[in-house]
Design a protein around this motif. Sequence first.
Motif, PDB file in Angstrom:
ATOM      1  N   PRO A   1       0.777  -1.246  -0.131  1.00 20.86           N
ATOM      2  CA  PRO A   1       0.071  -0.067   0.046  1.00 20.86           C
ATOM      3  C   PRO A   1       0.968   1.247  -0.086  1.00 20.86           C
ATOM      4  O   PRO A   1       2.040   1.114   0.399  1.00 20.86           O
ATOM      5  CB  PRO A   1      -0.830  -0.043   1.641  1.00 20.86           C
ATOM      6  CG  PRO A   1      -0.963  -1.705   1.679  1.00 20.86           C
ATOM      7  CD  PRO A   1       0.635  -2.199   1.218  1.00 20.86           C
ATOM      8  N   ASP A   2       0.282   2.344  -0.524  1.00 20.94           N
ATOM      9  CA  ASP A   2       1.016   3.622  -0.816  1.00 20.94           C
ATOM     10  C   ASP A   2       1.570   3.922   0.611  1.00 20.94           C
ATOM     11  O   ASP A   2       2.733   4.634   0.785  1.00 20.94           O
ATOM     12  CB  ASP A   2       0.281   4.646  -1.283  1.00 20.94           C
ATOM     13  CG  ASP A   2      -0.026   4.412  -2.795  1.00 20.94           C
ATOM     14  OD1 ASP A   2       0.632   3.468  -3.543  1.00 20.94           O
ATOM     15  OD2 ASP A   2      -0.956   4.867  -3.243  1.00 20.94           O
ATOM     16  N   GLU A   3       0.803   4.092   1.631  1.00 27.58           N
ATOM     17  CA  GLU A   3       1.303   4.453   3.029  1.00 27.58           C
ATOM     18  C   GLU A   3       2.413   3.680   3.516  1.00 27.58           C
ATOM     19  O   GLU A   3       3.327   4.210   4.175  1.00 27.58           O
ATOM     20  CB  GLU A   3       0.200   4.194   4.010  1.00 27.58           C
ATOM     21  CG  GLU A   3      -1.063   4.887   3.705  1.00 27.58           C
ATOM     22  CD  GLU A   3      -2.267   4.288   2.617  1.00 27.58           C
ATOM     23  OE1 GLU A   3      -1.791   3.250   2.288  1.00 27.58           O
ATOM     24  OE2 GLU A   3      -3.022   5.132   2.120  1.00 27.58           O
ATOM     25  N   LEU A   4       2.559   2.249   3.364  1.00 27.39           N
ATOM     26  CA  LEU A   4       3.574   1.503   3.727  1.00 27.39           C
ATOM     27  C   LEU A   4       4.648   1.967   3.066  1.00 27.39           C
ATOM     28  O   LEU A   4       6.021   1.921   3.387  1.00 27.39           O
ATOM     29  CB  LEU A   4       3.357  -0.025   3.657  1.00 27.39           C
ATOM     30  CG  LEU A   4       2.409  -0.355   4.773  1.00 27.39           C
ATOM     31  CD1 LEU A   4       1.982  -2.099   4.675  1.00 27.39           C
ATOM     32  CD2 LEU A   4       2.790  -0.194   6.191  1.00 27.39           C
ATOM     33  N   GLN A   5       4.597   2.034   1.720  1.00 27.52           N
ATOM     34  CA  GLN A   5       5.775   2.568   0.846  1.00 27.52           C
ATOM     35  C   GLN A   5       6.432   3.794   1.361  1.00 27.52           C
ATOM     36  O   GLN A   5       7.812   4.094   1.354  1.00 27.52           O
ATOM     37  CB  GLN A   5       5.344   2.637  -0.830  1.00 27.52           C
ATOM     38  CG  GLN A   5       4.994   1.266  -1.308  1.00 27.52           C
ATOM     39  CD  GLN A   5       4.706   1.511  -2.512  1.00 27.52           C
ATOM     40  OE1 GLN A   5       5.387   2.291  -3.471  1.00 27.52           O
ATOM     41  NE2 GLN A   5       3.545   0.965  -3.343  1.00 27.52           N
ATOM     42  N   MET A   6       5.438   4.779   1.690  1.00 27.33           N
ATOM     43  CA  MET A   6       5.846   5.839   2.251  1.00 27.33           C
ATOM     44  C   MET A   6       6.609   5.915   3.591  1.00 27.33           C
ATOM     45  O   MET A   6       7.842   6.470   3.665  1.00 27.33           O
ATOM     46  CB  MET A   6       4.609   7.064   2.353  1.00 27.33           C
ATOM     47  CG  MET A   6       4.091   7.271   1.026  1.00 27.33           C
ATOM     48  SD  MET A   6       2.802   8.407   1.350  1.00 27.33           S
ATOM     49  CE  MET A   6       3.536   9.876   2.020  1.00 27.33           C
ATOM     50  N   GLU A   7       5.990   4.852   4.665  1.00 25.66           N
ATOM     51  CA  GLU A   7       6.855   4.926   5.811  1.00 25.66           C
ATOM     52  C   GLU A   7       8.028   4.122   5.659  1.00 25.66           C
ATOM     53  O   GLU A   7       8.772   4.546   6.361  1.00 25.66           O
ATOM     54  CB  GLU A   7       5.832   3.984   6.807  1.00 25.66           C
ATOM     55  CG  GLU A   7       4.523   4.684   7.186  1.00 25.66           C
ATOM     56  CD  GLU A   7       3.614   3.848   8.068  1.00 25.66           C
ATOM     57  OE1 GLU A   7       4.319   3.076   8.743  1.00 25.66           O
ATOM     58  OE2 GLU A   7       2.477   3.927   8.138  1.00 25.66           O
ATOM     59  N   LEU A   8       8.159   3.155   4.770  1.00 29.76           N
ATOM     60  CA  LEU A   8       9.237   2.640   4.830  1.00 29.76           C
ATOM     61  C   LEU A   8      10.566   3.367   4.189  1.00 29.76           C
ATOM     62  O   LEU A   8      11.599   3.502   4.620  1.00 29.76           O
ATOM     63  CB  LEU A   8       9.431   1.395   3.789  1.00 29.76           C
ATOM     64  CG  LEU A   8      10.568   0.684   3.251  1.00 29.76           C
ATOM     65  CD1 LEU A   8      11.112   0.020   4.346  1.00 29.76           C
ATOM     66  CD2 LEU A   8      10.389  -0.450   2.317  1.00 29.76           C
ATOM     67  N   THR A   9      10.335   4.348   3.128  1.00 30.94           N
ATOM     68  CA  THR A   9      10.961   5.320   2.642  1.00 30.94           C
ATOM     69  C   THR A   9      11.545   6.259   3.330  1.00 30.94           C
ATOM     70  O   THR A   9      12.642   6.581   3.731  1.00 30.94           O
ATOM     71  CB  THR A   9      10.611   5.766   1.264  1.00 30.94           C
ATOM     72  OG1 THR A   9      10.150   4.847   0.451  1.00 30.94           O
ATOM     73  CG2 THR A   9      11.468   6.985   0.555  1.00 30.94           C
ATOM     74  N   GLN A  10      10.545   6.981   4.333  1.00 37.23           N
ATOM     75  CA  GLN A  10      10.741   7.747   5.325  1.00 37.23           C
ATOM     76  C   GLN A  10      11.822   7.036   6.347  1.00 37.23           C
ATOM     77  O   GLN A  10      12.718   7.896   6.720  1.00 37.23           O
ATOM     78  CB  GLN A  10       9.559   8.215   5.969  1.00 37.23           C
ATOM     79  CG  GLN A  10       8.738   9.128   4.903  1.00 37.23           C
ATOM     80  CD  GLN A  10       7.310   9.625   5.614  1.00 37.23           C
ATOM     81  OE1 GLN A  10       6.943   8.910   6.458  1.00 37.23           O
ATOM     82  NE2 GLN A  10       6.517  10.251   5.049  1.00 37.23           N
ATOM     83  N   GLN A  11      11.449   6.059   6.861  1.00 38.26           N
ATOM     84  CA  GLN A  11      12.373   5.384   7.797  1.00 38.26           C
ATOM     85  C   GLN A  11      13.886   5.006   7.415  1.00 38.26           C
ATOM     86  O   GLN A  11      14.510   5.525   8.244  1.00 38.26           O
ATOM     87  CB  GLN A  11      11.800   3.645   8.170  1.00 38.26           C
ATOM     88  CG  GLN A  11      12.661   3.185   9.225  1.00 38.26           C
ATOM     89  CD  GLN A  11      12.652   4.035  10.550  1.00 38.26           C
ATOM     90  OE1 GLN A  11      11.620   4.492  10.967  1.00 38.26           O
ATOM     91  NE2 GLN A  11      13.799   3.713  11.285  1.00 38.26           N
TER      92      GLN A  11
END
Length: 371
Positions: free
Chosen positions: A65-75
């Motif tokens: 999901p887009d939200e998880l992609q964003m969280e992973l990239t931010q992390q």
Amino acid sequence: MLQDDMLALPMTTGGGGMGDFSPPAAAGMGGTSMSASNLSGKAKAAIVVRLLLNEGADIPIEDLPDELQMELTQQMGKMRLVDRDTLHAVAAEFAEMLDNVGLTFPNGLAGALTAMDGRISRQTASRLRKEAGVRQFGDPWERLKALPPEDLASLAEAESIEVAAVLLSKLDTGKAAQMLVHLPGPVARQITYAVSHTTNVTPETVDRIGLSLAAQVDARPDLAFDSSPGQRVGAILTEAAAAKREEVLIALEEEDEDFATDVRKAIFTYGLIAQRMQPLDVPKMMRVLAIPDLVTAIAFATDEDDVATNEFLLDNMSSRMATNIREEVNERGKVKRTDGETAFGLIVSAMRDLIATGEIELKSDEEEEDA
């Protein structure tokens, strides 16, 4: 310079944040290593993903999901350096977790419905999607690319020229060409010209268009019959005796000329084989035909179209086989109508079976007109 006992992750200048810790001291400098137990789940996930990417693994992160992609990239953007002991501890924990997995289930109702596709009724699946607000498609363009070209043409005609141009651009070249064949000439020309104006179309726009088109496909009601009325009547009349078939067609033309035309296009008769079959496909049909049936059909044929099919088949099979069949036809003598029509039906049925399995393909309407 980084020492070879460290795994480098993207640097950041800002302090704080989950997983943002000071770089470990190099071996022999008296520093202490960061323990894996102090890391959050997100930080561990970032370490595992970075390790796999460093090893050249192809990870389908785009499926998240887009939200998880964003969280992973931010992390990953918050991470700095990880020493080898911590890396090994995280990798070992991840490997142990995988070893302990006995069974996995789809993530959420959308995944469950995908897994159950074809195993529960379409009515049940549709009701569950509506109640939960789950869309039926992941990547809408993969769903659209799988549609028959005639369905794509219908979608394109119902949309604006600009949207149709995006649809045409996203299809494989072969499917796009087939879609154009099913469009009226003026519409096809407008759409192909509109492709020249798609240079500045953004990926977000393309995604929205794909979702909108796929939603239209998904909103179509379930139909009781897979084929059109004309195709169903045509299949029935194909099996009927010639006299009865012509009687019904004449009656249909008096009632509804357009419907009668659709029925005629769907009818397979022995006399139409020469008009609708590709010459290179004759050997394929000869492999499944019983020679006695073909001899009976050729001997029975007297109408102009039937005789034309005789010559078409004989001319496009091996010369030796054609010679043997001609000799058997000369010895066959007169054929009873019931035997002749039965032989016609068997040959037509064999051709339809080959069409249904995709082994042969009939000429298009344009090819028939040019012939």
